[in-house]
Motif scaffolding. Sequence first.
Motif, PDB file in Angstrom:
ATOM      1  N   UNK A  36       0.847  -1.192   0.000  1.00 47.66           N
ATOM      2  CA  UNK A  36       0.000   0.000   0.000  1.00 47.66           C
ATOM      3  C   UNK A  36       0.884   1.243   0.000  1.00 47.66           C
ATOM      4  N   UNK A  37       0.375   2.323  -0.573  1.00 50.01           N
ATOM      5  CA  UNK A  37       1.163   3.530  -0.787  1.00 50.01           C
ATOM      6  C   UNK A  37       0.461   4.736  -0.178  1.00 50.01           C
ATOM      7  N   UNK A  79       8.162  18.587   5.009  1.00 48.88           N
ATOM      8  CA  UNK A  79       8.732  17.841   3.893  1.00 48.88           C
ATOM      9  C   UNK A  79       7.989  16.514   3.823  1.00 48.88           C
ATOM     10  N   UNK A  80       7.739  16.027   2.604  1.00 51.96           N
ATOM     11  CA  UNK A  80       6.879  14.866   2.402  1.00 51.96           C
ATOM     12  C   UNK A  80       7.702  13.604   2.160  1.00 51.96           C
ATOM     13  N   UNK A  81       7.281  12.519   2.800  1.00 48.62           N
ATOM     14  CA  UNK A  81       7.815  11.186   2.559  1.00 48.62           C
ATOM     15  C   UNK A  81       6.738  10.357   1.882  1.00 48.62           C
ATOM     16  N   UNK A  82       7.025   9.858   0.682  1.00 42.50           N
ATOM     17  CA  UNK A  82       6.126   8.965  -0.055  1.00 42.50           C
ATOM     18  C   UNK A  82       6.671   7.551   0.092  1.00 42.50           C
ATOM     19  N   UNK A  83       5.828   6.603   0.525  1.00 42.59           N
ATOM     20  CA  UNK A  83       6.332   5.267   0.833  1.00 42.59           C
ATOM     21  C   UNK A  83       5.346   4.182   0.445  1.00 42.59           C
ATOM     22  N   UNK A  84       5.900   2.985   0.207  1.00 38.16           N
ATOM     23  CA  UNK A  84       5.123   1.766  -0.013  1.00 38.16           C
ATOM     24  C   UNK A  84       5.507   0.782   1.079  1.00 38.16           C
ATOM     25  N   UNK A  85       4.522   0.194   1.742  1.00 40.24           N
ATOM     26  CA  UNK A  85       4.787  -0.751   2.829  1.00 40.24           C
ATOM     27  C   UNK A  85       3.935  -1.993   2.656  1.00 40.24           C
ATOM     28  N   UNK A  86       4.387  -3.082   3.271  1.00 39.83           N
ATOM     29  CA  UNK A  86       3.659  -4.350   3.232  1.00 39.83           C
ATOM     30  C   UNK A  86       3.074  -4.653   4.607  1.00 39.83           C
ATOM     31  N   UNK A  87       2.424  -5.798   4.731  1.00 38.96           N
ATOM     32  CA  UNK A  87       1.728  -6.150   5.970  1.00 38.96           C
ATOM     33  C   UNK A  87       2.671  -6.219   7.163  1.00 38.96           C
ATOM     34  N   UNK A  88       3.903  -6.712   6.953  1.00 40.93           N
ATOM     35  CA  UNK A  88       4.852  -6.821   8.059  1.00 40.93           C
ATOM     36  C   UNK A  88       5.517  -5.491   8.382  1.00 40.93           C
ATOM     37  N   UNK A  92      -0.269  -4.630  -8.255  1.00 38.79           N
ATOM     38  CA  UNK A  92      -0.872  -3.323  -7.964  1.00 38.79           C
ATOM     39  C   UNK A  92      -0.655  -2.960  -6.501  1.00 38.79           C
ATOM     40  N   UNK A  93      -0.927  -1.683  -6.201  1.00 35.90           N
ATOM     41  CA  UNK A  93      -0.799  -1.157  -4.848  1.00 35.90           C
ATOM     42  C   UNK A  93      -2.153  -0.616  -4.390  1.00 35.90           C
ATOM     43  N   UNK A  94      -2.436  -0.742  -3.106  1.00 40.99           N
ATOM     44  CA  UNK A  94      -3.647  -0.156  -2.546  1.00 40.99           C
ATOM     45  C   UNK A  94      -3.377   1.312  -2.236  1.00 40.99           C
ATOM     46  N   UNK A  95      -4.301   2.184  -2.620  1.00 45.40           N
ATOM     47  CA  UNK A  95      -4.105   3.621  -2.455  1.00 45.40           C
ATOM     48  C   UNK A  95      -5.419   4.279  -2.064  1.00 45.40           C
ATOM     49  N   UNK A  96      -5.316   5.529  -1.602  1.00 51.26           N
ATOM     50  CA  UNK A  96      -6.535   6.276  -1.289  1.00 51.26           C
ATOM     51  C   UNK A  96      -7.031   6.991  -2.542  1.00 51.26           C
ATOM     52  N   UNK A 142      -1.733  -0.548   6.184  1.00 55.78           N
ATOM     53  CA  UNK A 142      -0.383  -1.056   6.428  1.00 55.78           C
ATOM     54  C   UNK A 142       0.643   0.068   6.376  1.00 55.78           C
ATOM     55  N   UNK A 143       0.545   0.922   5.354  1.00 56.80           N
ATOM     56  CA  UNK A 143       1.540   1.985   5.203  1.00 56.80           C
ATOM     57  C   UNK A 143       1.383   3.032   6.295  1.00 56.80           C
ATOM     58  N   UNK A 144       0.162   3.310   6.726  1.00 52.22           N
ATOM     59  CA  UNK A 144      -0.039   4.268   7.808  1.00 52.22           C
ATOM     60  C   UNK A 144       0.460   3.706   9.141  1.00 52.22           C
ATOM     61  N   UNK A 145       0.288   2.395   9.327  1.00 52.89           N
ATOM     62  CA  UNK A 145       0.854   1.748  10.511  1.00 52.89           C
ATOM     63  C   UNK A 145       2.373   1.836  10.483  1.00 52.89           C
ATOM     64  N   UNK A 146       2.964   1.683   9.294  1.00 56.87           N
ATOM     65  CA  UNK A 146       4.423   1.796   9.165  1.00 56.87           C
ATOM     66  C   UNK A 146       4.898   3.177   9.583  1.00 56.87           C
ATOM     67  N   UNK A 147       4.169   4.215   9.148  1.00 59.86           N
ATOM     68  CA  UNK A 147       4.530   5.572   9.548  1.00 59.86           C
ATOM     69  C   UNK A 147       4.441   5.730  11.066  1.00 59.86           C
ATOM     70  N   UNK A 148       3.386   5.172  11.661  1.00 57.85           N
ATOM     71  CA  UNK A 148       3.213   5.276  13.099  1.00 57.85           C
ATOM     72  C   UNK A 148       4.319   4.573  13.869  1.00 57.85           C
ATOM     73  N   UNK A 149       4.687   3.370  13.420  1.00 59.49           N
ATOM     74  CA  UNK A 149       5.765   2.627  14.079  1.00 59.49           C
ATOM     75  C   UNK A 149       7.098   3.334  13.883  1.00 59.49           C
ATOM     76  N   UNK A 150       7.331   3.872  12.684  1.00 58.29           N
ATOM     77  CA  UNK A 150       8.571   4.599  12.405  1.00 58.29           C
ATOM     78  C   UNK A 150       8.712   5.790  13.351  1.00 58.29           C
ATOM     79  N   UNK A 151       7.624   6.519  13.557  1.00 61.89           N
ATOM     80  CA  UNK A 151       7.669   7.682  14.439  1.00 61.89           C
ATOM     81  C   UNK A 151       7.768   7.296  15.907  1.00 61.89           C
ATOM     82  N   UNK A 152       7.185   6.170  16.287  1.00 58.52           N
ATOM     83  CA  UNK A 152       7.284   5.748  17.686  1.00 58.52           C
ATOM     84  C   UNK A 152       8.682   5.230  18.015  1.00 58.52           C
TER      85      UNK A 152
END
Length: 284
Positions: free
Chosen positions: A102-103, A130-139, A189-193, A227-237
């Motif tokens: 997901x992106x 500043x913007x970070x654009x990322x793709x993350x998986x379930x893990x 494909x990627x899941x997106x908003x 998944x990608x939003x969870x990745x951002x949250x874990x990265x910041x924590x």
Amino acid sequence: MKGIEEHDDYFKQKRNAANVLGQSCLKKVVAAFCIFAYGVPTDALDEYIRIGESTALEALRKFVAGVVEIFGSEYTRMPNEQDTTRLLATGASRGFPGMLGSIDCMHWTLKNYPTAWHGMYKGYKKEPTIILDAVASKDLWIWHAFFGMPGSHNDINVFHRSSIFARLAEGKGPQVNYKINGHDYSMGYYLADGRYPSWATFVKTILEPQGNKKKYFAKAQEACRKDVERSFGVLQSRFAIVRGLARLWDEDTIHNITTACIIMHNMIVEDERDEDDYNFNDMG
């Protein structure tokens, strides 16, 4: 620490002109990690580990540059054949055959930018970012990261300038084979908003879904896209430096800090991963 010390002579302990030993590699790396993990100012480290502000800042700059140079090729790589197989199997088990991740985008707030530049770096957050654009998986492994666009851009502007856009626009991507509703497909494909373009390589949610079938799809898509939003949250924590304000002036150092955080985040994901959950050799 060993890899950094072997890579950069700055981290090797030396004697000065008065034959007095300087700061050790351990103290310099600990100083960098204190700034990473707790987001503390560089002048707050002297009382804890007896290291000066200028030395701590220099150690941080050289540490992130070393992490990117040593480990970047391994932990910011594109998915290889084995990775793609694992991603596809994970997506299929969640009801999305052909899904590669997901992106989405994340904003990092800036503090020390000149007032004249604030208009360029202000977006919907009403503060310079500043913007970070990322793709993350379930893990929560981050497979793609594009960092550095001013906060005034939206997700589509950022995506159009990222390397993943160039590959998708040329039809390049992991070649896969799967079937949905009797149709054969050869590209993942990627899941997106809803802000991303309507391409075959993006599966977006259904706005205001009508009927149980569309409501179920929208719910499932939005759940996996987190998944990608969870990745951002874990990265910041894990790294408070990217949760707080970016205090540095140097854009290259800010870029290296973000990349180093992603590399170390992926290292932790790899270390904590349960390989039994990713053994898909027996799956068709």
